[in-house]
Design a protein around this motif. Sequence first.
Motif, short mmCIF file in Angstrom:
data_model
loop_
_atom_site.label_atom_id
_atom_site.label_comp_id
_atom_site.label_asym_id
_atom_site.label_seq_id
_atom_site.Cartn_x
_atom_site.Cartn_y
_atom_site.Cartn_z
N GLY A 1 0.80 -1.21 0.00
CA GLY A 1 0.00 0.00 0.00
C GLY A 1 0.84 1.26 0.00
N GLU B 1 2.04 2.59 -3.23
CA GLU B 1 1.06 3.34 -4.02
C GLU B 1 0.99 4.80 -3.59
OE1 GLU B 1 -1.87 -0.60 -4.20
OE2 GLU B 1 -2.43 1.18 -3.05
N GLY C 1 -6.31 3.78 -3.14
CA GLY C 1 -5.25 2.81 -2.93
C GLY C 1 -5.68 1.69 -2.00
N SER C 2 -4.87 0.67 -1.91
CA SER C 2 -5.23 -0.53 -1.16
C SER C 2 -5.31 -0.30 0.34
CB SER C 2 -4.24 -1.66 -1.47
OG SER C 2 -2.92 -1.29 -1.11
#
Length: 528
Positions: A389, A392, A424-425
């Motif tokens: 993450g 990103e 984003g994750s």
Amino acid sequence: MAPQSTDVRPRSTPPAEQFAARLLDILGPLPMGAAGLRGQAARGESRMLIDGELVESSSGVRFRNVNPATEEVVGEVADGTAEELDRAIAAARRAQDESSWARDGAFRRHCMEQFVDAMARNLDELRLAMVTELGCPVRLATGVQVDPVVDKVRFMAGLADGWQEATELPEVSAGPMRTLRQIQRTPIGVVGAITPWNIPLDIALAKVTGALAAGNTLVLKPAPDTPWTTALIGRLFAEETDIPAGVLNVVHSSDHALGARLTADPRVDAISFTGSTATGRKVMAAAAEGLKRVHLELGGKSPSVVLDDANLEQVVPLAAALGCFNAGQSCILPSRLLVPVGRLNECLELAAFGMSSVPVGDPFDENVFMGPLVSVAHRDRVLAALASGLAEGGRVVVGGGVHPDFDRGYYVQPTLVADAPEHGSLIQEETFGPIVVVQAYEDLDDAVRVANGTPFGLAGYVWSEDEDRARDVAGRIRAGMIGINGGQFTGGDMPFGGVGASGLGREWGVAGLDEFLEIKTIAAARFS
């Protein structure tokens, strides 16, 4: 990923020790005698309950149970196979079709109340298993994971004999014929329950007690990471209640494929699953082949919305630190902290103080709020998700890695992340660890938009000095459960569950009983 310095306590915040005490107070006082659990060796239960008997695996194989705080093997557990699962399903099917369990509400209540009494007599054994195999701090075990579940089960037992009376509808007439109409509720049949390791007693018993109170029989397939806790459920029912053989079966196994076999078996009428959203989709697809009833309690990425009128010094450190409850291993946790953009820097400093002040350590220490993650594999998954993450975008404010204070155990630092991209994750996916991401909002409408900005809808939290304003925001957040200013939304009489990617259906409460009942309409004609 180097954290920023948090050595300087923000102005107006209490000392770290005082804040830590406030966190522990949320869990409640340690019951008399529970402090004596330290130094005791958990005995656990290694056998499975199948067709009324506590048995080993037909293969003779066992799998290891590991203490995540010490990395020591604390015991071995019977490793169920497809053969044990088949026997369990056959027993549940026979008990459903041939016994009086589905029709005798008074007897169901009797057996369930016996189980409640057995839990109360064996609290120390349940607590010890929880602390040993999950790494759950003892205050969390007594305050959340074990002791309150007794009252929740007692509530469900009280429902076991109160739903079978038919509902009479007004009769209708057509010429010489009168039709007497009624609505009955009937058990679904055989329930397959698949449960996770993070809240092993509560989640398993939500399914067990809901299904049993509704007159169903059950096959429980728990996660292998915390086998003792759920194996104890089987032993207490077998040894301390009058429950008939086959009504409840518990098959623990290191083979995750057994869950898929349970879902697909045509003798099973309904599936109740708690776990990840990705696995829940697979369960739902497999159950669709047999058009089975499906209940899913899945993941979450719950927002904690701090409104601009809240007392930030009091609220923000606490709201952030609550993301470390159960080492972040809970789907309802406030893993996203939403704060006013105009006070973002101040809120980051306050949140960093809160995360840095979380007491981490030995689960048997009554002054510890957060213990280790459940396994080395899960610790590595959490850290990999964090690294992915951050690639990103975003930055670590506090924490970000393996906890440096422990040379053994699967400890991760309480971690605060800022500036993560909205799509984003780290915002959109569940990390299931002690990671809280701060998001800024422009105004009230934007706060609601950000709160609803993920596919999940399990829980939400709102903080405000104005309760009416908080209720208005709570009503606009898409979630099954909302806590305002720390209000507790869990309890035996309170339905638990979410919407969207967080699942289908409810557990606990009357709604948790209804999940396991079918509606039958009966019309009887009479001629004058």
